[in-house]
Design a protein around this motif. Structure first.
Motif, mmCIF file in Angstrom:
data_model
loop_
_atom_site.group_PDB
_atom_site.id
_atom_site.type_symbol
_atom_site.label_atom_id
_atom_site.label_comp_id
_atom_site.label_asym_id
_atom_site.label_seq_id
_atom_site.Cartn_x
_atom_site.Cartn_y
_atom_site.Cartn_z
ATOM 1 N N ALA A 3 -4.251 7.171 -46.636
ATOM 2 C CA ALA A 3 -4.057 6.830 -48.047
ATOM 3 C C ALA A 3 -3.412 5.452 -48.177
ATOM 4 O O ALA A 3 -3.811 4.643 -49.024
ATOM 5 C CB ALA A 3 -3.193 7.886 -48.736
ATOM 6 N N GLY A 14 -5.685 2.713 -47.977
ATOM 7 C CA GLY A 14 -6.615 2.602 -49.101
ATOM 8 C C GLY A 14 -7.859 3.442 -48.957
ATOM 9 O O GLY A 14 -8.885 3.141 -49.559
ATOM 10 N N LYS A 15 -7.763 4.485 -48.149
ATOM 11 C CA LYS A 15 -8.937 5.330 -47.891
ATOM 12 C C LYS A 15 -8.738 6.717 -48.475
ATOM 13 O O LYS A 15 -7.663 7.040 -48.966
ATOM 14 C CB LYS A 15 -9.155 5.443 -46.375
ATOM 15 C CG LYS A 15 -9.376 4.103 -45.703
ATOM 16 C CD LYS A 15 -9.325 4.258 -44.197
ATOM 17 C CE LYS A 15 -9.462 2.885 -43.523
ATOM 18 N NZ LYS A 15 -8.999 2.934 -42.135
ATOM 19 N N ARG A 16 -9.788 7.543 -48.370
ATOM 20 C CA ARG A 16 -9.629 8.954 -48.699
ATOM 21 C C ARG A 16 -8.597 9.537 -47.746
ATOM 22 O O ARG A 16 -8.598 9.226 -46.558
ATOM 23 C CB ARG A 16 -10.955 9.699 -48.534
ATOM 24 C CG ARG A 16 -11.982 9.355 -49.576
ATOM 25 C CD ARG A 16 -13.337 9.927 -49.221
ATOM 26 N NE ARG A 16 -13.429 11.367 -49.433
ATOM 27 C CZ ARG A 16 -13.830 11.937 -50.561
ATOM 28 N NH1 ARG A 16 -14.173 11.175 -51.587
ATOM 29 N NH2 ARG A 16 -13.892 13.239 -50.677
ATOM 30 N N ALA A 17 -7.727 10.380 -48.284
ATOM 31 C CA ALA A 17 -6.626 10.892 -47.466
ATOM 32 C C ALA A 17 -7.060 12.110 -46.666
ATOM 33 O O ALA A 17 -6.653 13.227 -46.937
ATOM 34 C CB ALA A 17 -5.433 11.227 -48.358
ATOM 35 N N THR A 18 -7.914 11.870 -45.654
ATOM 36 C CA THR A 18 -8.253 12.949 -44.735
ATOM 37 C C THR A 18 -7.375 12.781 -43.498
ATOM 38 O O THR A 18 -7.052 11.657 -43.122
ATOM 39 C CB THR A 18 -9.737 12.876 -44.332
ATOM 40 O OG1 THR A 18 -10.031 11.532 -43.940
ATOM 41 C CG2 THR A 18 -10.621 13.244 -45.507
#
Lengths: 429, 163
Positions: A185, A188-192
Motif C-alpha cells: 500500500a 502505491g499498489k493494491r494491498a495484497t
C-alpha cells in the motif's frame, strides 16, 4: 516520579485535549531520545529494548528489540533502511491506538525517532488510517514542532543522525494492517500480502530492510530508554513486562480503555474497570483481543492478560481490547457480523480466503434465516480448518476462523436451535 | 471545498491538484507510491474520481489507467461514483452492530430517502457503511465528513444531520 505506573497515558487528559510539545517535555518527554543519541550506540539501544521484554502490541507479540536486531546493519548491508509505523488500527473492537495518536502524538514521534536510530533508518513512514482525521492533523502539527526543536530532520540533537518522518494516510482496507500488505500500500499498489521469506526486515519497502512496528509498541520505547530496563520490567504483574492499554466494549456499565500492568486478570478489567455488565444483562462470553480472537467464557475470567496465559486458555491476547457478548445478543448473529467484515475485507489474493469467507457468510445467513441443516455445522467446522493456519497467504482468514471455531464449540446449541426450529417448522407445515 | 468547475489546466487536472500531487512525490522513492494520495487529492477537490481524472492521474504518474483503476477500486475510501457534499459513514462492525448500527442506517436512509451509496436529492449527502472506526467505547458511532460523532442516540437523524 508521579504516575509512573502509567507511562503511556500519563499525559492523557480526560477532556480529550491533547498534550502539546511543552506538556510532553515537562513530564520527561524526549529525554529517552536524548539518552539514546548521546550515550548509546544503535546496537545498545536495540539491546535495551530487547532486554526490557517489550513485545509487539499489534497482536503478534514478538520481542521488539529482537526484531530490530535482525535488521542487517553491517557494512555490506544496504545503506537505506526504513522504519514504518503501523497506525492502521482497524481490527473491529479495537480503539487503543487512536487514543495514543490523538492525545499524545509526541510520545509516538519520540518512539519513532529512537527506533529509527536503533536500526539506523533515515526515513520513517507513519501509515495512518484514512478515517483518523483528528490524529492526522495532530501528528502533522507535532512533526513540525519536533522538527523546529531539532528532534527531527538533519543532525538530530546535533548528532550525525538524520531522519525524515512522513505521514501517509491510507484509503481504507483492513488488510493494510498485515505488514507486507501495508508495504505494498505504501508503494502505491493494491494491498495484497507478499510471500515470506524474504521477510521485510531483510527486504521490505522498495526491497530495502524495513521494520514495521505498531503505534502502542513504539510508545513504550521512550520510557524504556529514559527510565531503564529494570524499571520497565517491574511494571508487569506476570510473565510479560510493562503496561498495556486494555479496553472493553459492549453492554458493560463503563466501556473504556485503561493502562494496566501486563498480567492483569480479565476479571479485574471487566468487573472493576468496566464496572461489570449493564443492569439486566449477563456475561455470556467475550473476545479478549479484537474480532480475530477466539471466544472465552465467564469461566475464563481469572485468566491473566499475558500473551501465553491467554493462548493457554484457547485464545489470543490480540490487541487487548475486549468485545463483550451479553446474554441477549445472539452469538450466531454476532459471528455473522464478524465474518461479513472479514469476507468484505479479504484482499482476494488467495483462494481459501477469497472463496471460503463468502461461503461462511452464506452458510451463517442460511442458518439464521431458517434454511440451515445440521450438516452445515460440519461444513462450517471444515471451513475453520481449510481457512486455518498454513492454508492461506496471510493471517486474515485464520483470524476470521477464530471466533467461528470457538462459537461452534461454546455456543453450539444456539446454532442448533435455528436448525432444529427449522426442521420443526417443516414438519408442521 | 473547491467546485468541480475549476478550470482544468493539464490533462483534466487543475494546477492546484498537480502541485499537491507533485509535493507528495518528494516523500517516496518512486511515482507509483503516490497513487493513493493522488486519488485522494483529486477526491478532495472534486468529491469523487471520474474516469477522465483517473486517466489524467495515471498519465501524470506514468502508470497505465488499468493499473491505477486496480488501486482505486481496492480501497474503501476512494469513490468512483459521484457522492454528496458530505459522506456519512456509519460503523457497522461488531460493537456498533450490537448497540444499534442498523437502526441508525434505517433512520438515515428513510429520512434522506436514499439507499446506501446513493446521493440525496439535494446533492448534500451519501450514506455508506464503514468498518470499525476505533471508538467502540462510544458505540454506536458515525463519521460525518471528517467529524466523528460518538454515542449516537435514538434521535440519530437529528444528531447527525443537525436539523
Amino acid at each position: 516520579m508521579e504516575k509512573m505506573d502509567k507511562p503511556l497515558t500519563k499525559n492523557i487528559r480526560s477532556d480529550r485535549a491533547f498534550a502539546t510539545l511543552a506538556d510532553y517535555e515537562s513530564t520527561g518527554g524526549y529525554q529517552g531520545l536524548r539518552k539514546a543519541i548521546t550515550q548509546l550506540q544503535p546496537k545498545e539501544a536495540q539491546h535495551w529494548v530487547k532486554e526490557a521484554g517489550l513485545r509487539g502490541r499489534g497482536g503478534a507479540g514478538f520481542n521488539t528489540g529482537l526484531k530490530w536486531s535482525l535488521v542487517p546493519m553491517d557494512e555490506d548491508a544496504a545503506q537505506t533502511r526504513y522504519l514504518v509505523v503501523n497506525a492502521d488500527e482497524m481490527e473491529p473492537g479495537t480503539f487503543k491506538d487512536r487514543l495514543l495518536l490523538e492525545q499524545d502524538p509526541h510520545q509516538l514521534i519520540e518512539g519513532v525517532i529512537i527506533a529509527a536510530y536503533a536500526i539506523q533508518a533515515s526515513i520513517a513512514y507513519i501509515f495512518l488510517r484514512g478515517e483518523y482525521h483528528l490524529a492526522a492533523q495532530r501528528l502533522a502539527n507535532a512533526l513540525l514542532e519536533a522538527r523546529a526543536k531539532g528532534y527531527l530532520g538533519e543532525h538530530v540533537l546535533n548528532s550525525g543522525f538524520n531522519l525524515e518522518i512522513y505521514l501517509h494516510t491510507s484509503a481504507g482496507r483492513y488488510i493494510c494492517g498485515e505488514e507486507t500488505a501495508l508495504l505494498n500500500a505504501l508503494e502505491g499498489k493494491r494491498a495484497t500480502p507478499r510471500a515470506k521469506p524474504p521477510f521485510p526486515l531483510v527486504s521490505g519497502l522498495w526491497g530495502k530492510p524495513t521494520v514495521v512496528n505498531n503505534v502502542e509498541t513504539l510508545c513504550n520505547v521512550p520510557h524504556i530508554l529514559h527510565y531503564g530496563v529494570e524499571w520497565y520490567q517491574s511494571l508487569g504483574r506476570g510473565a510479560d513486562k510493562g503496561t498495556k492499554l486494555f479496553g472493553a466494549s459492549g453492554r458493560i456499565k463503563h466501556p473504556g480503555l485503561w493502562e494496566l500492568p501486563m498480567g492483569t486478570p480479565i476479571r479485574e478489567i471487566i468487573e472493576d474497570h468496566a464496572g461489570g455488565m449493564r443492569d439486566g444483562y449477563k456475561l455470556r462470553g467475550f473476545l479478549p483481543g479484537g474480532a480475530s480472537t477466539d471466544f472465552l467464557l465467564p469461566e475464563h475470567l481469572d485468566v491473566v492478560m499475558d500473551y501465553d496465559a491467554v493462548a493457554k486458555a484457547g485464545s489470543r491476547m490480540g490487541t487487548g481490547t475486549m468485545i463483550i457478548l451479553d446474554d441477549k445478543t445472539c452469538p450466531v448473529q454476532m459471528v455473522l457480523n464478524l465474518e461479513q467484515f472479514f469476507a468484505q475485507e479479504s484482499c482476494g489474493w488467495c483462494t481459501p480466503c477469497r472463496d471460503g469467507l463468502p461461503w461462511t457468510v452464506t452458510l451463517l445467513k442460511d442458518i439464521i434465516a431458517g434454511r440451515g441443516r445440521m450438516e452445515d455445522l460440519d461444513t462450517l467446522s471444515g471451513l475453520t480448518r481449510m481457512l486455518g493456519p498454513g492454508n492461506t497467504f496471510c493471517a486474515l482468514a485464520p483470524g476470521a476462523m477464530e471466533p467461528l471455531q470457538s462459537a461452534l464449540k461454546y455456543f453450539r446449541e444456539d446454532f442448533e436451535r435455528y436448525i432444529v426450529g427449522n426442521i420443526a417448522d417443516m414438519e408442521t407445515a | 471545498m473547491k467546485e468541480p468547475t475549476e478550470k482544468p489546466v493539464f490533462e483534466g487536472l487543475s494546477l492546484a491538484e498537480i502541485q499537491e500531487i507533485n509535493a507528495e512525490m518528494t516523500h517516496y522513492e518512486d511515482k507509483t507510491a503516490v497513487s493513493i494520495e493522488a486519488l485522494k487529492i483529486v477526491q478532495k477537490h472534486r468529491r469523487w474520481v471520474s474516469d477522465a481524472c483517473l486517466v489524467a492521474v495515471a498519465e501524470l504518474l506514468g502508470l497505465s489507467p488499468a493499473q491505477l483503476e486496480g488501486v482505486a477500486t481496492f480501497y474503501n475510501l476512494i469513490y468512483r461514483q459521484p457522492v454528496g457534499k458530505t459522506v456519512i459513514h456509519y460503523c457497522n462492525s461488531v460493537t456498533c452492530w450490537m448497540l444499534g448500527a442498523e437502526h441508525i442506517r434505517e433512520r438515515l436512509c428513510r429520512h434522506l430517502n436514499v439507499g446506501l451509496g446513493e446521493m440525496s436529492a439535494d446533492g448534500e449527502y451519501t450514506i455508506l457503511p464503514i468498518v470499525c472506526l476505533g471508538a467502540c467505547d462510544h458505540a454506536p458511532v458515525v463519521l460525518v465528513g471528517d467529524k466523528l460523532l460518538l454515542d449516537i442516540s435514538d434521535d440519530a437523524v437529528t444528531d447527525i444531520l443537525g436539523r
